[in-house]
Scaffold this active site. Structure first.
Site, PDB file in Angstrom:
ATOM      1  N   THR A  53       0.823  -1.214   0.000  1.00 48.13           N
ATOM      2  CA  THR A  53       0.000   0.000   0.000  1.00 48.13           C
ATOM      3  C   THR A  53       0.854   1.261   0.000  1.00 48.13           C
ATOM      4  OG1 THR A  53      -1.763  -1.176   1.169  1.00 48.13           O
ATOM      5  CG2 THR A  53      -1.830   1.221   1.222  1.00 48.13           C
ATOM      6  N   TYR A 144      -3.400 -10.783   2.675  1.00 51.13           N
ATOM      7  CA  TYR A 144      -3.242  -9.389   3.084  1.00 51.13           C
ATOM      8  C   TYR A 144      -4.625  -8.835   3.427  1.00 51.13           C
ATOM      9  CZ  TYR A 144      -1.612  -4.479   2.627  1.00 51.13           C
ATOM     10  OH  TYR A 144      -1.301  -3.148   2.828  1.00 51.13           O
ATOM     11  N   LYS A 174      -1.206 -10.874   6.793  1.00 50.38           N
ATOM     12  CA  LYS A 174      -0.768  -9.532   7.186  1.00 50.38           C
ATOM     13  C   LYS A 174      -2.014  -8.785   7.622  1.00 50.38           C
ATOM     14  CE  LYS A 174       1.509  -5.358   5.356  1.00 50.38           C
ATOM     15  NZ  LYS A 174       0.411  -4.357   5.344  1.00 50.38           N
ATOM     16  N   SER A 176      -3.610  -5.687   8.567  1.00 48.86           N
ATOM     17  CA  SER A 176      -3.530  -4.227   8.570  1.00 48.86           C
ATOM     18  C   SER A 176      -4.862  -3.587   8.908  1.00 48.86           C
ATOM     19  CB  SER A 176      -3.048  -3.724   7.205  1.00 48.86           C
ATOM     20  OG  SER A 176      -1.741  -4.162   6.948  1.00 48.86           O
ATOM     21  N   GLY A 199       0.263  -5.057  10.612  1.00 48.54           N
ATOM     22  CA  GLY A 199       0.425  -3.963   9.674  1.00 48.54           C
ATOM     23  C   GLY A 199       0.048  -2.661  10.339  1.00 48.54           C
ATOM     24  N   ASP A 201       1.689   1.289  12.077  1.00 47.52           N
ATOM     25  CA  ASP A 201       2.783   2.231  12.284  1.00 47.52           C
ATOM     26  C   ASP A 201       2.750   2.810  13.684  1.00 47.52           C
ATOM     27  OD1 ASP A 201       3.622   1.978   9.606  1.00 47.52           O
ATOM     28  OD2 ASP A 201       2.139   3.439   8.951  1.00 47.52           O
TER      29      ASP A 201
END
Length: 305
Positions: A53, A144, A174, A176, A199, A201
């Site tokens: 992404t 994903y 994954k 996210s 996933g 930050d």
């Protein structure tokens, strides 16, 4: 790869989700990959999640994605391992990319589900992922799951249960999506086989409490994550919380300007000193004024080492 090898397959360490370097005209800048790899290696990453992404993989042609994958493989040889995203808007193109992934020898591959026309149930989601994974049966495969982007709000726990005996090279997902409970549920399906990659930050400590400890994260988070994980593993709760707070503060700077990919990419350029260029439409480029404001905020934040 034999079934036993798939069962033993695990990602260890941390995974960078890099931004694709573009020139000012929007063409891919292939001169940046070696410098990029050195930065990621120096900032405690062991893997690279290519064409995902943040990389704007869905805004690249199939040929561009293949060339980018090859560039990462060449630059990262002996330094970083490649997990290649092969998801597209249709099964046939994803199969093409999966075959290419196999041919260049990636460590693993991942795919989101085609989402313009969406699967309506988990059974169809499994059918779709099976079609993609089966063309490269020797490559470990991650689903994903990023529902707030794809609009596919199906249960990843049920997906893993149904896919367990349908997709031999499936090694996990994954995650996210933003529902942490869903991520934890997925770890319960078959802990010896399926791995959940986070996933995120920002929400590292909450994931740790669920036993999920491998992130796929923005490349400027590498050293901060490494220090956080080290403190957590050492049971240094105070230090871990302090680093997690700093990570949230950095993420809040991104949020202040809208939190989009263009903001995160500009942040990486400022923090790393690597010129990786602009974003592609339909993402809007950052204006010079906002770039300068962002830079001042990051200077006030201080180093991310």
């Amino acid at each position: 790869m034999k079934e036993k090898a798939f069962k033993n397959f695990k990602v260890v360490g941390s995974v960078a989700a890099p931004f694709t370097p573009f020139r000012s005209d929007g063409e891919i800048n292939f001169d940046k990959f070696e410098e990029y790899v050195e930065y990621l290696k120096d900032h405690q990453f062991q893997y690279v999640f290519v064409n995902g992404t943040l990389a704007e993989g869905m805004s690249m042609t199939l040929e561009e994605r293949k060339k980018v994958a090859e560039a990462w493989m060449k630059a990262a040889k002996g330094k970083l391992k490649i997990i290649l995203h092969v998801g597209t808007s249709n099964i046939k193109d994803s199969q093409d990319l999966a075959k290419h992934a196999s041919s260049i020898g990636v460590e693993a591959m991942a795919s989101l589900c085609p989402s313009y026309i969406k699967p309506t149930n988990e059974e169809t989601l499994v059918d779709t992922m099976c079609e993609i994974a089966k063309v490269a049966p020797e490559v470990p495969f991650f689903y994903y799951c990023i529902n707030f982007v794809t609009g596919i709000y199906l249960d990843p726990f049920k997906f893993l249960l149904l896919a367990k005996d349908r997709i031999p090279n499936l090694v996990g997902l994954k995650h996210s999506s933003k529902e942490l409970n869903n991520a934890y549920n997925c770890t319960l399906v078959d802990p010896n086989r399926f791995q959940v990659l986070m996933g995120t930050d920002a929400q590292f400590l909450p994931y740790f409490t669920f036993g999920i400890n491998v992130p796929v994260t923005a490349p400027y988070m590498g050293t901060l994550f490494y220090k956080l994980k080290k403190a957590y593993d050492s049971r240094d709760r105070e230090t871990a919380q302090a680093i997690q707070t700093r990570i949230l503060e950095l993420n809040n700077i991104r949020g202040k300007y809208g939190a989009g990919i263009e903001i995160a990419k500009a942040m990486f350029g400022i923090l790393s000193g690597i010129d990786i260029g602009p974003v592609r439409l339909p993402i809007t480029r950052l204006t010079a004024d906002r770039q300068n404001m962002l830079k001042k905020d990051l200077e006030a934040f201080g180093p991310v080492e």
